[in-house]
Design a protein around this motif. Structure first.
Motif, PDB file in Angstrom:
ATOM      1  N   GLN A 118       2.406   7.006  -0.007  1.00  0.00           N
ATOM      2  CA  GLN A 118       1.349   6.186  -0.577  1.00  0.00           C
ATOM      3  C   GLN A 118       1.200   6.469  -2.070  1.00  0.00           C
ATOM      4  O   GLN A 118       0.409   5.819  -2.744  1.00  0.00           O
ATOM      5  N   LYS A 141       0.820  -1.217   0.000  1.00  0.00           N
ATOM      6  CA  LYS A 141       0.000   0.000   0.000  1.00  0.00           C
ATOM      7  C   LYS A 141       0.853   1.265   0.000  1.00  0.00           C
ATOM      8  O   LYS A 141       0.358   2.355  -0.270  1.00  0.00           O
ATOM      9  N   ALA A 142       2.130   1.122   0.346  1.00  0.00           N
ATOM     10  CA  ALA A 142       3.021   2.280   0.413  1.00  0.00           C
ATOM     11  C   ALA A 142       4.424   1.868   0.009  1.00  0.00           C
ATOM     12  O   ALA A 142       4.731   0.678  -0.116  1.00  0.00           O
ATOM     13  N   GLY A 187       0.059  12.675   1.945  1.00  0.00           N
ATOM     14  CA  GLY A 187       0.366  11.240   1.895  1.00  0.00           C
ATOM     15  C   GLY A 187       1.845  10.937   1.802  1.00  0.00           C
ATOM     16  O   GLY A 187       2.228   9.800   1.562  1.00  0.00           O
TER      17      GLY A 187
END
Length: 451
Positions: free
Chosen positions: A439, A380-381, A407
């Motif tokens: 992200q 996710k990141a 983010g």
């Protein structure tokens, strides 16, 4: 950037999927028509059916104008031949996957003589990642930056920990020291925390800091920090060989259980200081007889994912030990995540990370290359390390005055060998290594963090 990928096995497919989202022109080559059609129809890539080591096939793929060719077929020799032809036909950068341990001692000679940009060994890379985790047995995941002077560690908050139900702002200053809590995973929820955030048991928490500071954080939180002294491995794969070699060099007692007699004999020659057991690692009576309960860590490294999962689940029942589970396929990733498997290693993802880091560095033009790249928080990141080689819009200005995209977190600055957890008044300077948690995908340069 124009990239050609030869070979659509697990690693090749993973690369095609990842790089197709990196704003690159991707062409894939494989001699299996159904695989080529499947990948080219699902993702933004061009597919060619043929032999990647053929000059005419490479010409058809556009090697004369390509920037990079990546050869990741199942044959080391074929990969090297693909790269050699690519250098002659197009003079582009080349990356080859070379897995055979026999070539390992000659890897620098091969790389230099063939003019390769990189040689990647998935099993050796995976073993290196496992070894790092075994240095911090309470960590589920360990990523290194700034030549190992900065670590990103993920761990699960124990139910009996002082961290349970503790607000981050109330954590003792001595415990926090020079570390930063940069992410919390709670079920499907991802939180970039502030001081008001409360930690709960079973949260997956990611921290960043120097190894000594991370060690002190774990010690203050009454979480086990001492590196393991014994390791049992089931499966005598190349990953097992590389891992055993690293651990033995660090003074760890290693036992390998392997069911192929010929492989056992080979491992005995390669690893004279390890204990090699001929037998079926899925036989729980054999594991008990070999003392599985007495080992501080256990690694399931067979070539069958289902076996590895079951072995780790069984090992958990034999006592409190660090578990390593190798998974080649991730079709059931959501299910696997719910199991108590501790650290799960995906060799193909580690290989893809190494190659994507190189691709990002090739794209760079402003003097702050991507030195290290790790996919974190289940993809996710990203955690990126930029080496700042020249002044830019992101340097010499207090972080609080920079307009940083949402983010994106400036997690750590390494300067003159010291890890700095940055505050608003800190600046990014020329010569620094900077760790960014984001992200957003596709950051190639430190200036990409700015609005």
């Amino acid at each position: 950037m124009k990239i050609i990928i030869v070979g659509l096995g697990k690693v090749g497919q993973s690369l095609a999927i990842e790089l197709s989202g990196e704003d690159s022109d991707i062409t894939v080559i494989d001699n299996r028509e159904e695989i080529v059609q499947e990948i080219s129809s699902q993702y933004d890539v061009m597919g060619i059916v043929g032999n990647g080591a053929s000059y005419s096939t490479q010409i058809e793929a556009g090697i004369e104008s390509a920037d990079l060719l990546i050869a990741v077929t199942g044959s080391d020799e074929l990969n090297l031949l693909c790269c050699l032809i690519a250098k002659k036909a197009g003079n582009c950068h080349t990356i080859a996957r070379v897995r055979n341990p026999e070539y390992n001692a000659e890897i620098n000679f091969i790389k230099e003589e063939l003019g390769l940009a990189m040689i990647i060994n998935p099993e050796q890379a995976a073993a290196g990642e496992i070894a790092k985790v075994l240095q911090f047995p309470s960590a589920i995941e360990v990523n290194s930056f700034a030549k190992s002077k900065v670590r990103l560690l993920k761990f699960r908050v124990p139910e009996n920990s002082v961290l349970n139900n503790m607000q981050i702002a109330n954590l003792p200053p001595k415990m926090m020291g020079n570390i930063l809590i940069c992410a919390i995973e709670r079920g499907e929820q991802l939180v970039i925390p502030d001081g008001n955030c409360v930690l709960h048991a079973k949260d997956l928490v990611t921290i960043v800091g120097a190894p000594a500071d991370a060690y002190e954080f774990f010690r203050q939180a009454a979480i086990v920090v001492d590196r393991v002294k014994s390791l049992m491995i089931v499966g005598g794969s190349p990953t097992a060989y590389y891992l055993a070699k690293i651990m033995i060099a660090g003074g760890v007692r290693v036992k390998i259980v392997e069911k192929n007699m010929k492989r056992c004999e080979s491992l005995c020659d390669l690893l004279p200081k390890a204990t090699i057991v001929y037998g079926d690692g899925t036989d729980k009576d054999l594991l008990l007889e070999e003392g599985i309960a007495k080992y501080e860590s256990f690694a399931a490294l067979t070539n069958i994912d289902e076996e590895n999962i079951l072995l780790s689940l069984y090992a958990r029942k034999t006592g409190n030990k660090k578990l390593i589970t190798k998974i080649n396929r991730i079709a059931f990733d959501e299910v696997i995540k719910e199991l108590d498997l501790d650290t799960v290693i995906h060799p193909k993802n580690i290989t893809a990370e190494h190659i994507i880091r190189y691709v990002r560095s090739m794209k760079n033009s402003l003097g702050s290359n991507v030195e290290t790249l790790h996919k974190i928080i289940n993809g996710k990141a990203e955690a990126l390390e930029f080496v700042i080689r020249s002044k830019s819009k992101a340097t010499d200005t207090p972080l609080q005055d920079l307009k940083i995209k949402k983010g994106i977190l400036v997690a750590c600055i390494s300067r003159d060998g010291q890890a700095i957890i940055p505050r608003g008044s800190d600046k990014i300077m020329t010569g620094d290594s900077v760790v960014i948690i984001t992200q957003q995908k596709g950051l190639n340069d430190i200036e990409d963090i700015l609005l």
